[in-house]
Scaffold this motif. Sequence first.
Motif, PDB file in Angstrom:
ATOM      1  N   ILE A 229      43.651  52.451  42.020  1.00 11.35           N
ATOM      2  CA  ILE A 229      43.160  53.570  42.830  1.00 11.35           C
ATOM      3  C   ILE A 229      42.111  53.162  43.850  1.00 11.35           C
ATOM      4  CG2 ILE A 229      43.652  55.242  41.009  1.00 11.35           C
ATOM      5  CD1 ILE A 229      40.752  55.245  40.255  1.00 11.35           C
ATOM      6  N   ASP A 230      41.567  51.967  43.718  1.00 15.01           N
ATOM      7  CA  ASP A 230      40.537  51.522  44.663  1.00 15.01           C
ATOM      8  C   ASP A 230      41.175  51.140  45.988  1.00 15.01           C
ATOM      9  OD1 ASP A 230      38.342  50.472  45.968  1.00 15.01           O
ATOM     10  OD2 ASP A 230      37.650  49.320  44.250  1.00 15.01           O
ATOM     11  N   PRO A 231      40.724  51.731  47.115  1.00 12.48           N
ATOM     12  CA  PRO A 231      41.284  51.354  48.423  1.00 12.48           C
ATOM     13  C   PRO A 231      41.082  49.869  48.734  1.00 12.48           C
ATOM     14  CG  PRO A 231      39.980  53.369  48.593  1.00 12.48           C
ATOM     15  CD  PRO A 231      39.726  52.806  47.227  1.00 12.48           C
ATOM     16  N   ASN A 232      40.012  49.292  48.205  1.00 16.32           N
ATOM     17  CA  ASN A 232      39.732  47.859  48.379  1.00 16.32           C
ATOM     18  C   ASN A 232      39.407  47.274  47.007  1.00 16.32           C
ATOM     19  OD1 ASN A 232      39.672  47.645  51.445  1.00 16.32           O
ATOM     20  ND2 ASN A 232      38.164  49.262  51.089  1.00 16.32           N
ATOM     21  N   PRO A 233      40.428  46.923  46.244  1.00 19.10           N
ATOM     22  CA  PRO A 233      40.202  46.517  44.855  1.00 19.10           C
ATOM     23  C   PRO A 233      39.209  45.374  44.723  1.00 19.10           C
ATOM     24  CG  PRO A 233      42.542  46.852  45.254  1.00 19.10           C
ATOM     25  CD  PRO A 233      41.867  46.931  46.592  1.00 19.10           C
ATOM     26  N   ASP A 234      38.380  45.480  43.715  1.00 22.35           N
ATOM     27  CA  ASP A 234      37.346  44.499  43.435  1.00 22.35           C
ATOM     28  C   ASP A 234      37.974  43.298  42.736  1.00 22.35           C
ATOM     29  OD1 ASP A 234      35.154  43.095  42.479  1.00 22.35           O
ATOM     30  OD2 ASP A 234      34.045  44.901  41.894  1.00 22.35           O
ATOM     31  N   PRO A 235      37.802  42.084  43.256  1.00 30.80           N
ATOM     32  CA  PRO A 235      38.348  40.900  42.586  1.00 30.80           C
ATOM     33  C   PRO A 235      37.855  40.745  41.151  1.00 30.80           C
ATOM     34  CG  PRO A 235      37.601  40.336  44.799  1.00 30.80           C
ATOM     35  CD  PRO A 235      37.142  41.746  44.539  1.00 30.80           C
ATOM     36  N   VAL A 236      36.650  41.229  40.872  1.00 31.54           N
ATOM     37  CA  VAL A 236      36.131  41.148  39.507  1.00 31.54           C
ATOM     38  C   VAL A 236      37.051  41.889  38.550  1.00 31.54           C
ATOM     39  CG1 VAL A 236      34.222  41.779  37.976  1.00 31.54           C
ATOM     40  CG2 VAL A 236      33.748  40.914  40.275  1.00 31.54           C
ATOM     41  N   ASN A 237      37.519  43.060  38.963  1.00 34.60           N
ATOM     42  CA  ASN A 237      38.400  43.836  38.094  1.00 34.60           C
ATOM     43  C   ASN A 237      39.760  43.171  37.935  1.00 34.60           C
ATOM     44  OD1 ASN A 237      36.543  45.857  37.446  1.00 34.60           O
ATOM     45  ND2 ASN A 237      37.033  47.030  39.281  1.00 34.60           N
ATOM     46  N   PHE A 238      40.251  42.511  38.982  1.00 36.54           N
ATOM     47  CA  PHE A 238      41.498  41.750  38.831  1.00 36.54           C
ATOM     48  C   PHE A 238      41.296  40.597  37.851  1.00 36.54           C
ATOM     49  CE2 PHE A 238      43.265  43.386  43.008  1.00 36.54           C
ATOM     50  CZ  PHE A 238      44.383  43.959  42.438  1.00 36.54           C
ATOM     51  N   TYR A 239      40.150  39.920  37.950  1.00 39.65           N
ATOM     52  CA  TYR A 239      39.861  38.840  37.021  1.00 39.65           C
ATOM     53  C   TYR A 239      39.838  39.353  35.580  1.00 39.65           C
ATOM     54  CZ  TYR A 239      37.104  35.726  34.139  1.00 39.65           C
ATOM     55  OH  TYR A 239      36.656  34.956  33.100  1.00 39.65           O
ATOM     56  N   LEU A 240      39.115  40.463  35.358  1.00 35.89           N
ATOM     57  CA  LEU A 240      39.012  41.025  34.014  1.00 35.89           C
ATOM     58  C   LEU A 240      40.362  41.505  33.502  1.00 35.89           C
ATOM     59  CD1 LEU A 240      35.682  43.012  34.488  1.00 35.89           C
ATOM     60  CD2 LEU A 240      35.997  40.950  33.113  1.00 35.89           C
ATOM     61  N   LEU A 241      41.181  42.049  34.404  1.00 36.72           N
ATOM     62  CA  LEU A 241      42.527  42.468  34.015  1.00 36.72           C
ATOM     63  C   LEU A 241      43.358  41.267  33.599  1.00 36.72           C
ATOM     64  CD1 LEU A 241      44.661  44.689  33.756  1.00 36.72           C
ATOM     65  CD2 LEU A 241      45.139  44.423  36.201  1.00 36.72           C
ATOM     66  N   GLY A 242      43.235  40.176  34.334  1.00 33.74           N
ATOM     67  CA  GLY A 242      43.933  38.957  33.948  1.00 33.74           C
ATOM     68  C   GLY A 242      43.463  38.454  32.595  1.00 33.74           C
ATOM     69  N   LEU A 243      42.152  38.497  32.380  1.00 34.68           N
ATOM     70  CA  LEU A 243      41.589  38.045  31.116  1.00 34.68           C
ATOM     71  C   LEU A 243      42.102  38.886  29.951  1.00 34.68           C
ATOM     72  CD1 LEU A 243      39.540  36.332  29.503  1.00 34.68           C
ATOM     73  CD2 LEU A 243      37.799  38.017  30.146  1.00 34.68           C
ATOM     74  N   ALA A 244      42.065  40.219  30.123  1.00 31.16           N
ATOM     75  CA  ALA A 244      42.515  41.109  29.047  1.00 31.16           C
ATOM     76  C   ALA A 244      43.992  40.896  28.741  1.00 31.16           C
ATOM     77  CB  ALA A 244      42.249  42.562  29.433  1.00 31.16           C
ATOM     78  N   ASN A 245      44.804  40.691  29.763  1.00 25.12           N
ATOM     79  CA  ASN A 245      46.226  40.443  29.544  1.00 25.12           C
ATOM     80  C   ASN A 245      46.459  39.089  28.880  1.00 25.12           C
ATOM     81  OD1 ASN A 245      48.088  42.617  30.495  1.00 25.12           O
ATOM     82  ND2 ASN A 245      46.874  42.431  32.362  1.00 25.12           N
ATOM     83  N   ALA A 246      45.694  38.079  29.266  1.00 27.62           N
ATOM     84  CA  ALA A 246      45.830  36.771  28.634  1.00 27.62           C
ATOM     85  C   ALA A 246      45.444  36.838  27.163  1.00 27.62           C
ATOM     86  CB  ALA A 246      44.970  35.747  29.363  1.00 27.62           C
ATOM     87  N   LYS A 247      44.393  37.589  26.856  1.00 26.22           N
ATOM     88  CA  LYS A 247      43.940  37.712  25.475  1.00 26.22           C
ATOM     89  C   LYS A 247      44.972  38.412  24.591  1.00 26.22           C
ATOM     90  CE  LYS A 247      39.543  36.209  25.632  1.00 26.22           C
ATOM     91  NZ  LYS A 247      38.952  35.246  24.695  1.00 26.22           N
ATOM     92  N   THR A 248      45.781  39.274  25.194  1.00 25.69           N
ATOM     93  CA  THR A 248      46.797  40.001  24.427  1.00 25.69           C
ATOM     94  C   THR A 248      48.175  39.378  24.590  1.00 25.69           C
ATOM     95  OG1 THR A 248      46.982  41.554  26.290  1.00 25.69           O
ATOM     96  CG2 THR A 248      45.542  42.197  24.466  1.00 25.69           C
ATOM     97  N   SER A 249      48.214  38.163  25.122  1.00 27.77           N
ATOM     98  CA  SER A 249      49.463  37.390  25.276  1.00 27.77           C
ATOM     99  C   SER A 249      50.451  38.030  26.235  1.00 27.77           C
ATOM    100  CB  SER A 249      50.128  37.160  23.903  1.00 27.77           C
ATOM    101  OG  SER A 249      49.276  36.411  23.060  1.00 27.77           O
ATOM    102  N   HIS A 250      49.968  38.808  27.167  1.00 28.97           N
ATOM    103  CA  HIS A 250      50.806  39.316  28.258  1.00 28.97           C
ATOM    104  C   HIS A 250      50.630  38.353  29.443  1.00 28.97           C
ATOM    105  CE1 HIS A 250      50.104  43.097  25.886  1.00 28.97           C
ATOM    106  NE2 HIS A 250      51.412  43.170  26.066  1.00 28.97           N
TER     107      HIS A 250
END
Length: 291
Positions: A229-250
């Motif tokens: 929903i962010d018009p200019n997504p924050d790279p920090v949130n993309f990083y954290l999303l990647g981390l959360a997905n990696a931790k759950t084996s996605h």
Amino acid sequence: MTVQFNTWFRAGILAGTMLTAAAWVAAQTPPASNTQNPPPAASSDKKNPPPANSITLDNPSAPAANPEEDAAFKAVADSSTDQAKQIELGEAFAQKYPTSRYRSNVYSVLTMDYLRAGNVPKMEVAADKELAINPNDIQILAIVGQALPRAMNAQTPDPSKVLAKAEQCSRKAIELTPTYPKPENVTDESFSSVKNQTLAMAHGGLGLVYVRRNQFKEAIPELNQAVTIDPNPDPVNFYLLGLANAKTSHFDDAIAAYNKCALATSPMQDTCKKSAEESKKLAATQLSAPK
């Protein structure tokens, strides 16, 4: 008093502040394996025009302002004022005029300036004073909800209390933002954009709260909301999303999030590229979890 556009646009200003705050990740070397903790601090010295209060300038219980008070507030709100000087003026104003009708605006300015200066403890103090006046200030709620978990580190006292406060502020901002009325003289497009930026901060803050608690499965939908929903997504949130997905084996989802983080021009590019490569190696050697 009618709310002005630059008043409401505070969330847009803060979105840029939080995005440039990503420098804290540059020093990290985060593997995608299950030993990685979330990165510690968030700060930025980017100077943006200071906002006024997003709710109202009027306080019926406050005495009428006098010319001296008006001039003092104008000096605090002057966007050309040096950040350190603005903080000095804001603190002096709050001390001299403790019942001023402008005190909410001043606390909002101080919240922003302390955040840009990387002084999260004083940011929190100013934000608490603003929320004591306007407990439903959605933008300050979103700021607190995102800034507190980003600023945590190994020396943070009582981290569970910090995370509980961040969660409460983020959830309240998520609940209230969709119901916030559009101010006068603000276009539908601008109003929608700033509401989305506010929601993105709140969802991002809540997502990081879950990451800090090692609740990675719960973090994923919040962080997905933040970057969607962010018009200019924050790279920090993309990083954290990647981390959360990696931790759950996605791993495929982790790679996608890290790659989007790496596309943004920020200090996080190298970190996210390395994390994407690590996730690719894990995807080749480990079973991915079902969606």
